[in-house]
Scaffold this motif. Structure first.
Motif, PDB file in Angstrom:
ATOM      1  N   LEU A   1       0.636  -1.095   0.246  1.00  0.00           N
ATOM      2  CA  LEU A   1       0.061  -0.165  -0.138  1.00  0.00           C
ATOM      3  C   LEU A   1       0.768   1.314   0.063  1.00  0.00           C
ATOM      4  O   LEU A   1       1.789   1.288   0.682  1.00  0.00           O
ATOM      5  N   TYR A   2       0.416   2.186  -0.725  1.00  0.00           N
ATOM      6  CA  TYR A   2       1.263   3.297  -0.986  1.00  0.00           C
ATOM      7  C   TYR A   2       0.708   4.656  -0.103  1.00  0.00           C
ATOM      8  O   TYR A   2      -0.298   5.210  -0.255  1.00  0.00           O
ATOM      9  N   PHE A   3       1.391   4.899   0.768  1.00  0.00           N
ATOM     10  CA  PHE A   3       1.356   6.267   1.572  1.00  0.00           C
ATOM     11  C   PHE A   3       2.337   7.249   1.376  1.00  0.00           C
ATOM     12  O   PHE A   3       3.500   7.171   2.171  1.00  0.00           O
ATOM     13  N   PRO A   4       2.380   7.998   0.404  1.00  0.00           N
ATOM     14  CA  PRO A   4       3.276   9.100   0.228  1.00  0.00           C
ATOM     15  C   PRO A   4       3.307  10.340   1.262  1.00  0.00           C
ATOM     16  O   PRO A   4       2.438  10.136   2.143  1.00  0.00           O
ATOM     17  N   ALA A   5       4.061  11.199   0.903  1.00  0.00           N
ATOM     18  CA  ALA A   5       4.182  12.209   2.152  1.00  0.00           C
ATOM     19  C   ALA A   5       2.637  13.225   2.253  1.00  0.00           C
ATOM     20  O   ALA A   5       2.257  13.123   3.302  1.00  0.00           O
ATOM     21  N   ASP A   6       1.850  13.034   0.895  1.00  0.00           N
ATOM     22  CA  ASP A   6       0.619  13.764   1.249  1.00  0.00           C
ATOM     23  C   ASP A   6      -0.500  12.882   1.580  1.00  0.00           C
ATOM     24  O   ASP A   6      -1.791  13.563   1.758  1.00  0.00           O
ATOM     25  N   ARG A   7      -0.168  11.828   2.226  1.00  0.00           N
ATOM     26  CA  ARG A   7      -0.992  11.077   2.876  1.00  0.00           C
ATOM     27  C   ARG A   7      -0.682  10.591   4.203  1.00  0.00           C
ATOM     28  O   ARG A   7      -1.192   9.524   4.837  1.00  0.00           O
ATOM     29  N   THR A   8       0.215  11.367   4.883  1.00  0.00           N
ATOM     30  CA  THR A   8       0.859  10.918   6.257  1.00  0.00           C
ATOM     31  C   THR A   8      -0.378  10.904   7.103  1.00  0.00           C
ATOM     32  O   THR A   8      -0.341  10.009   8.204  1.00  0.00           O
ATOM     33  N   ALA A   9      -1.316  11.912   6.961  1.00  0.00           N
ATOM     34  CA  ALA A   9      -2.327  11.900   7.948  1.00  0.00           C
ATOM     35  C   ALA A   9      -3.239  10.753   7.762  1.00  0.00           C
ATOM     36  O   ALA A   9      -3.665  10.246   8.867  1.00  0.00           O
ATOM     37  N   ASP A  10      -3.422  10.277   6.678  1.00  0.00           N
ATOM     38  CA  ASP A  10      -4.184   8.979   6.492  1.00  0.00           C
ATOM     39  C   ASP A  10      -3.469   7.676   6.982  1.00  0.00           C
ATOM     40  O   ASP A  10      -4.224   6.930   7.899  1.00  0.00           O
ATOM     41  N   LEU A  11      -2.328   7.662   6.860  1.00  0.00           N
ATOM     42  CA  LEU A  11      -1.671   6.512   7.586  1.00  0.00           C
ATOM     43  C   LEU A  11      -1.545   6.570   9.061  1.00  0.00           C
ATOM     44  O   LEU A  11      -1.763   5.582   9.673  1.00  0.00           O
ATOM     45  N   GLU A  12      -1.375   7.825   9.477  1.00  0.00           N
ATOM     46  CA  GLU A  12      -1.507   7.884  11.249  1.00  0.00           C
ATOM     47  C   GLU A  12      -2.860   7.783  11.758  1.00  0.00           C
ATOM     48  O   GLU A  12      -3.037   7.113  12.721  1.00  0.00           O
ATOM     49  N   ARG A  13      -3.908   8.277  10.917  1.00  0.00           N
ATOM     50  CA  ARG A  13      -5.196   7.703  11.379  1.00  0.00           C
ATOM     51  C   ARG A  13      -5.410   6.289  11.258  1.00  0.00           C
ATOM     52  O   ARG A  13      -6.089   5.871  12.558  1.00  0.00           O
ATOM     53  N   ALA A  14      -5.017   5.778  10.408  1.00  0.00           N
ATOM     54  CA  ALA A  14      -5.333   4.116  10.216  1.00  0.00           C
ATOM     55  C   ALA A  14      -4.527   3.588  11.244  1.00  0.00           C
ATOM     56  O   ALA A  14      -5.198   2.415  12.031  1.00  0.00           O
ATOM     57  N   LEU A  15      -3.255   3.835  11.671  1.00  0.00           N
ATOM     58  CA  LEU A  15      -2.635   3.035  12.773  1.00  0.00           C
ATOM     59  C   LEU A  15      -3.074   3.654  14.248  1.00  0.00           C
ATOM     60  O   LEU A  15      -3.142   2.594  14.832  1.00  0.00           O
TER      61      LEU A  15
ATOM     62  N   LEU B   1      -1.721   0.923  -4.741  1.00  0.00           N
ATOM     63  CA  LEU B   1      -0.424   0.207  -4.551  1.00  0.00           C
ATOM     64  C   LEU B   1       0.633   1.140  -4.957  1.00  0.00           C
ATOM     65  O   LEU B   1       0.489   1.988  -5.681  1.00  0.00           O
ATOM     66  N   THR B   2       1.872   0.883  -4.409  1.00  0.00           N
ATOM     67  CA  THR B   2       3.008   1.663  -4.903  1.00  0.00           C
ATOM     68  C   THR B   2       3.268   1.308  -6.448  1.00  0.00           C
ATOM     69  O   THR B   2       2.776   0.095  -6.922  1.00  0.00           O
ATOM     70  N   PRO B   3       4.145   2.195  -7.191  1.00  0.00           N
ATOM     71  CA  PRO B   3       4.303   1.701  -8.422  1.00  0.00           C
ATOM     72  C   PRO B   3       4.800   0.493  -8.987  1.00  0.00           C
ATOM     73  O   PRO B   3       4.409  -0.303  -9.766  1.00  0.00           O
ATOM     74  N   GLU B   4       5.756  -0.040  -7.753  1.00  0.00           N
ATOM     75  CA  GLU B   4       6.323  -1.401  -7.991  1.00  0.00           C
ATOM     76  C   GLU B   4       5.367  -2.520  -7.931  1.00  0.00           C
ATOM     77  O   GLU B   4       5.349  -3.519  -8.675  1.00  0.00           O
ATOM     78  N   HIS B   5       4.476  -2.225  -6.798  1.00  0.00           N
ATOM     79  CA  HIS B   5       3.426  -3.367  -6.807  1.00  0.00           C
ATOM     80  C   HIS B   5       2.254  -3.555  -7.798  1.00  0.00           C
ATOM     81  O   HIS B   5       1.852  -4.170  -8.036  1.00  0.00           O
ATOM     82  N   GLN B   6       2.089  -2.020  -8.166  1.00  0.00           N
ATOM     83  CA  GLN B   6       1.024  -1.941  -9.377  1.00  0.00           C
ATOM     84  C   GLN B   6       1.708  -2.986 -10.610  1.00  0.00           C
ATOM     85  O   GLN B   6       0.808  -3.682 -10.939  1.00  0.00           O
ATOM     86  N   ARG B   7       2.838  -2.836 -10.963  1.00  0.00           N
ATOM     87  CA  ARG B   7       3.504  -3.561 -12.093  1.00  0.00           C
ATOM     88  C   ARG B   7       3.391  -5.046 -11.707  1.00  0.00           C
ATOM     89  O   ARG B   7       2.931  -5.953 -12.535  1.00  0.00           O
ATOM     90  N   ALA B   8       3.959  -5.465 -10.352  1.00  0.00           N
ATOM     91  CA  ALA B   8       3.935  -6.680 -10.147  1.00  0.00           C
ATOM     92  C   ALA B   8       2.499  -7.472  -9.972  1.00  0.00           C
ATOM     93  O   ALA B   8       2.096  -8.513 -10.506  1.00  0.00           O
ATOM     94  N   ALA B   9       1.384  -6.548  -9.440  1.00  0.00           N
ATOM     95  CA  ALA B   9       0.186  -7.063  -9.434  1.00  0.00           C
ATOM     96  C   ALA B   9      -0.576  -7.388 -10.764  1.00  0.00           C
ATOM     97  O   ALA B   9      -1.193  -8.357 -11.155  1.00  0.00           O
TER      98      ALA B   9
END
Length: 463
Positions: free
Chosen positions: A22-36, A227-235
């Motif tokens: 799962l992709y949580f870049p800098a602009d989704r820091t708040a989303d990640l903190e909230r989920a944790l 997903l992260t770009p790498e996981h997108q391609r792998a998926a």
């Protein structure tokens, strides 16, 4: 945020990408903190420190793993979501695939590759029952997988509330009849077609059981964007390897991306883009690269339907000719031109196409609050308040003084049953109105003066 805290959240984001894809870049820091934080509270711990430490050390217990998958993933789904897609499945793709399966004397196999709480998987089964005749119908099977085991447990229970059947056609209740005032249960004939299993699509070692592979149709919608770009391609590579030659992969419109699907043949069927595996016709030269799918920061549920003309524009059926060496690189689309195009489509009443165009505008104008605001306004007009809230909040992140954004969020949160949030945005809107000269024309709200808007707001009893 201190340097230490910034380093820690980056390390957590990297570990979430490593374990879950799962992709949580800098602009989704708040989303990640909230989920944790939500996952920690789910475990009975008011402090997320223990969970974060276990995550960073890769020492998650089974309950911690399950709590994280439940709160990191987006489980927004409902029955018969995207009627245009299901019309395409019923009228074209399923009959074609079933005829081939009958000719080869084998079952028809479908895979809902991120089924969440099961509504999509059961909808696929219902489509089979409606579209196919015997013997194809009796030999059809839907395999449904997801990372979230709690969601899978709800799927296997096959009981749903009214929200899961919002906007469902009346005939659907024949397949999901009502049990009481608050419950609906999937009919046994539908349940018999579906099998559920846990699968992390981003795990390179995870593979479907050999019994089920290959599939005639894979539906993987609103997954790749998270997903992260790498996981997108792998998926995508994994999905292709699980698809029968001649079978189809269907994604969400916002996930249509030539760079990700260069080893498929793109076909526009009934206004929807489907990716067909054709081993005999695979191109060895990649198609033109489009921006990496990264809509995760904006939408949880992308546009339900786009017309064939727009789909052709997003993903041409054939790659354009290679430019001559002396030709200049094609000009990038102007963000304002994309915003204006989306607004024109909306003004013409072509809302689904306008929404798709607004997503394209946001992708090219990530720092323009007007693009996000327009996207939210169109989503609200389409009757999709959750997506509207996400887009408008992004606009406010970029410009917290957007009056129309606060007005819209006050209404949206009210309709979603969030009175405190609604009241907060209403108060900000009233404050912004009160600070403006009463005769100032508020161009972003149909040219009304601030004084007239404030009077209307007060008359509604909003405090």
């Amino acid at each position: 945020m201190t340097d230490l805290a910034t380093h820690r959240i980056r390390a957590l984001s990297a570990q979430v990408a490593n374990l879950f894809g799962l992709y949580f870049p800098a602009d989704r820091t708040a989303d990640l903190e909230r989920a944790l934080g939500q996952a920690a509270r789910h475990l009975g711990d008011s402090d997320a420190a223990n969970l974060c430490n276990a995550l960073l050390q890769d020492r998650l217990s089974a309950p911690q793993w399950h709590a994280l998958t439940a709160h990191l993933t987006v489980g927004e789904t409902y029955f018969w979501r995207d009627p245009g897609l299901f019309a395409t499945l019923e009228n074209t793709l399923l009959p074609e695939l079933a005829q081939r399966a009958i000719g080869e004397a084998r079952p028809l196999r479908l895979w809902s590759a991120a089924c969440a709480s099961g509504e999509e998987a059961y909808s696929l089964a219902i489509a089979c029952l409606r579209a196919l005749s015997e013997p194809a119908r009796s030999r059809a099977a839907v395999w449904a997988t997801d990372l979230n085991e709690a969601a899978l447990a709800r799927a296997e229970a096959a009981e749903y509330g009214p929200w899961s059947l919002r906007d469902a056609p009346d005939w659907l209740h024949h397949y999901v009849p009502q049990v009481d005032d608050r419950r609906f249960r999937v009919a046994p004939a539908v349940q018999r077609l579906v099998r559920f299993a846990t699968l992390n699509l981003a795990d390179p070692a995870a593979q479907p059981p050999a019994l089920w592979v290959p599939f005639d149709l894979i539906v993987c919608r609103n997954v790749l964007m998270y997903l992260t770009p790498e996981h997108q391609r792998a998926a995508v590579a994994k999905l292709r390897s699980c698809l029968r030659d001649g079978g189809y992969l269907v994604t969400a419109p916002a996930e249509v991306n030539r760079g990700l699907f260069e080893h498929f043949e793109a076909e526009v069927v009934g206004g929807n883009t489907a990716f067909r595996r054709n081993d005999a016709g695979v191109r060895t030269t990649p198609g033109p690269e489009l921006p990496t799918v990264a809509w995760h920061h904006l939408v949880a549920t992308p546009v339900e339907h786009i017309g064939a003309e727009l789909a052709q524009a997003i993903l041409p059926a054939e790659p354009p000719p290679e430019p001559a060496a002396q030709d200049p690189a094609p000009a990038k689309p102007e963000p304002q031109a994309l915003v204006d195009h989306a607004r024109q489509l909306a003004d013409a009443g072509r809302l689904p196409e306008a929404y798709a165009a607004s997503l394209a505008a946001v992708a090219c104008a990530r720092s323009d609050p007007a693009a996000y605001l327009l996207c939210g306004l169109i989503a609200a007009e389409l009757g999709r308040p959750g997506e509207a809230v996400t887009a408008v909040e992004k606009a406010l992140f970029l410009d917290n003084d957007l009056l129309v954004a606060h007005l819209l969020l006050a209404r949206l949160h009210g309709s979603l049953g969030h009175p405190r949030r609604s009241a907060r945005h209403a108060a900000v809107a009233k404050q912004l109105l009160g600070a403006r000269p009463r005769d100032q024309v508020t161009t972003d709200t149909a040219g009304l003066t601030s004084g007239r808007l404030l009077e209307a707001w007060t008359a509604l009893g909003t405090s």
